[in-house]
Design a protein around this motif. Structure first.
Motif, PDB file in Angstrom:
ATOM      1  N   THR A 160       0.821  -1.218   0.000  1.00  0.00           N
ATOM      2  CA  THR A 160       0.000   0.000   0.000  1.00  0.00           C
ATOM      3  C   THR A 160       0.848   1.258   0.000  1.00  0.00           C
ATOM      4  O   THR A 160       0.647   2.161   0.807  1.00  0.00           O
ATOM      5  CB  THR A 160      -0.992   0.027   1.184  1.00  0.00           C
ATOM      6  N   GLY A 161       1.739   1.327  -0.912  1.00  0.00           N
ATOM      7  CA  GLY A 161       2.628   2.463  -1.043  1.00  0.00           C
ATOM      8  C   GLY A 161       3.983   1.946  -1.492  1.00  0.00           C
ATOM      9  O   GLY A 161       4.269   0.762  -1.388  1.00  0.00           O
ATOM     10  N   TYR A 162       4.824   2.849  -1.995  1.00  0.00           N
ATOM     11  CA  TYR A 162       6.093   2.395  -2.545  1.00  0.00           C
ATOM     12  C   TYR A 162       7.270   2.956  -1.772  1.00  0.00           C
ATOM     13  O   TYR A 162       7.193   3.982  -1.093  1.00  0.00           O
ATOM     14  CB  TYR A 162       6.214   2.779  -4.025  1.00  0.00           C
ATOM     15  N   LEU A 163       8.374   2.234  -1.886  1.00  0.00           N
ATOM     16  CA  LEU A 163       9.684   2.721  -1.489  1.00  0.00           C
ATOM     17  C   LEU A 163      10.466   2.969  -2.773  1.00  0.00           C
ATOM     18  O   LEU A 163      10.332   2.213  -3.738  1.00  0.00           O
ATOM     19  CB  LEU A 163      10.417   1.692  -0.622  1.00  0.00           C
ATOM     20  N   THR A 164      11.291   3.998  -2.789  1.00  0.00           N
ATOM     21  CA  THR A 164      12.023   4.337  -4.005  1.00  0.00           C
ATOM     22  C   THR A 164      13.393   3.681  -4.071  1.00  0.00           C
ATOM     23  O   THR A 164      14.120   3.874  -5.043  1.00  0.00           O
ATOM     24  CB  THR A 164      12.187   5.857  -4.139  1.00  0.00           C
ATOM     25  N   ALA A 165      13.767   2.912  -3.063  1.00  0.00           N
ATOM     26  CA  ALA A 165      15.032   2.174  -3.116  1.00  0.00           C
ATOM     27  C   ALA A 165      15.014   1.239  -4.321  1.00  0.00           C
ATOM     28  O   ALA A 165      14.028   0.533  -4.554  1.00  0.00           O
ATOM     29  CB  ALA A 165      15.240   1.374  -1.831  1.00  0.00           C
TER      30      ALA A 165
END
Length: 389
Positions: free
Chosen positions: A158-163
């Motif tokens: 439910t959302g992203y990490l940009t790594a």
């Protein structure tokens, strides 16, 4: 019940979605899905959609695997619903399959520094993978790399990490928000005053959906956004913030566009203020859906953007497939929002339903990342429950 799928939502916002430039990862998935959910005109510009660096990943240990869940918050009904699904459905099932040994759960209460420390501790304690929820998209990146360097992949639901090494799964929140905003604008006849209730500003899911809602409302030039408050995805907070806003803005208000989990708080604030005739968007809270069941004029349709049980099932399947070496093609697995009509809700809930229910509606795996749908996102797809090392 009949679930109405949201398909070509970009009509009217983008001049054309028949052809567009996109990242290499998108080239490898179903073209219809790519056009619908990965079109740059309808995608959060920071959403990671390159080819996944985990395509050749091999788990450092054979199963049963030890999993870490670094939760960022536990203070709303959605988190409770996700935790219930994890503890009472997922963990028993996958332990019985012999594929996991334990799930270690931490809570950081919206503190990035605490979540970072907890994730590093999970890595050092020997977990084989970590999943997180609804976190800051950039604050965890160094920790994700720390985990990756030690053979521990990190997954975000439910959302992203940009790594670059993180895997993400969710609805396309910008598409979902656009659907909410455009439907609301149409229901108001193209003009009216709208208050926006955001989620937790700064988190990717909240910011993406807010961007989509505003774009959907903007399809009608007669719609005026008269205010915005942060509901923090929590009914009690949303109720207080909306009450304060209503007390200081006595002018005409036609509708409130709300991010779940906050619609029950918004409905209570309106009731206490004595305001009537205000349209309120509804998500997946059963109490709010029950209010709609008893008040058909509240809204025309409910857009499901994050059913908690389905969301945790989705990231779990993505994580298990990756640990099994199926090779994810792309950094983010996105799904469609699901639209419910009043007739759908009337079939789900009885007339004497509980308007104070804190439970959530889950739309089911077949509507939120089915096995056939997920197969297209992996190099070597297979039923993850049938895995034999």
């Amino acid at each position: 019940m009949t679930f109405l799928r949201t398909l070509a939502i970009a009509v009217g916002m983008a001049a054309s979605c028949a052809a567009f430039a996109h990242a290499d990862g998108v080239d490898s998935i179903n073209p219809d899905v790519a056009k619908r959910l990965y079109n740059p005109d309808m995608l959060d510009p920071a959403q990671p959609v390159a080819a996944s660096p985990l395509q050749d990943f091999k788990a450092k240990n054979p199963p049963p695997w030890k999993i870490g869940y670094a939760s960022s918050y536990a203070g709303n009904t959605w988190r409770a619903g996700a935790m219930d699904e994890l503890q009472n459905e997922i963990i028993p099932k996958w332990k019985e399959l012999g594929l996991i040994s334990d799930v270690v759960i931490t809570q950081s209460n919206l503190s990035d520094s605490t979540q970072i420390q907890q994730m590093r501790q999970l890595v050092d304690q020997g977990v084989d993978a970590i999943f997180v929820c609804c976190s800051n998209p950039t604050a965890l990146n160094q920790t994700v790399q720390y985990a990756y360097d030690k053979g521990v992949p990190v997954f975000s639901m439910t959302g992203y990490l940009t790594a670059p090494s993180a895997m993400n799964s969710s609805v396309n929140y910008q598409v979902a928000g656009f659907e909410i905003g455009k439907r609301l604008a149409e229901e108001l006849g193209g003009e009216g005053n709208v208050l926006i209730v955001e989620g937790i500003p700064g988190t990717s899911g909240s910011d993406s959906q807010d961007r989509g809602v505003k774009a959907g409302l903007a399809t009608a030039p007669g719609i005026k956004i008269v205010g915005s408050v942060a509901g923090m995805w929590t009914d009690q907070i949303a109720q207080g913030e909306v009450q304060k806003w209503l007390a200081t803005h006595p002018g005409k208000l036609d509708a409130i566009a709300v991010q779940s989990a906050a619609e029950m708080g918004v409905l209570r604030a309106l009731k206490q203020s004595g305001r009537t005739g205000v349209k309120v968007t509804v998500g997946g809270e059963l109490g709010a859906l029950c209010t709609w069941r008893k008040n058909p004029d509240l809204i025309d349709a409910a857009v499901q953007t994050w059913p908690p049980g389905d969301d945790v099932q989705l990231i779990w399947d993505v994580m298990m497939r990756t640990l099994q070496g199926q090779g994810p093609k792309i950094q983010s697995v996105l799904v469609d929002p699901v639209v419910l009509t009043y007739e759908d809700v009337a079939k789900i809930l009885p007339e004497d339903c509980d308007e104070n229910s804190q439970a959530w509606l889950n739309v089911g795996k077949d509507n939120w990342g089915s096995q056939a749908y997920l197969n297209d996102f992996f190099m070597k797809p297979a039923d993850p429950t049938a895995y034999k090392p």
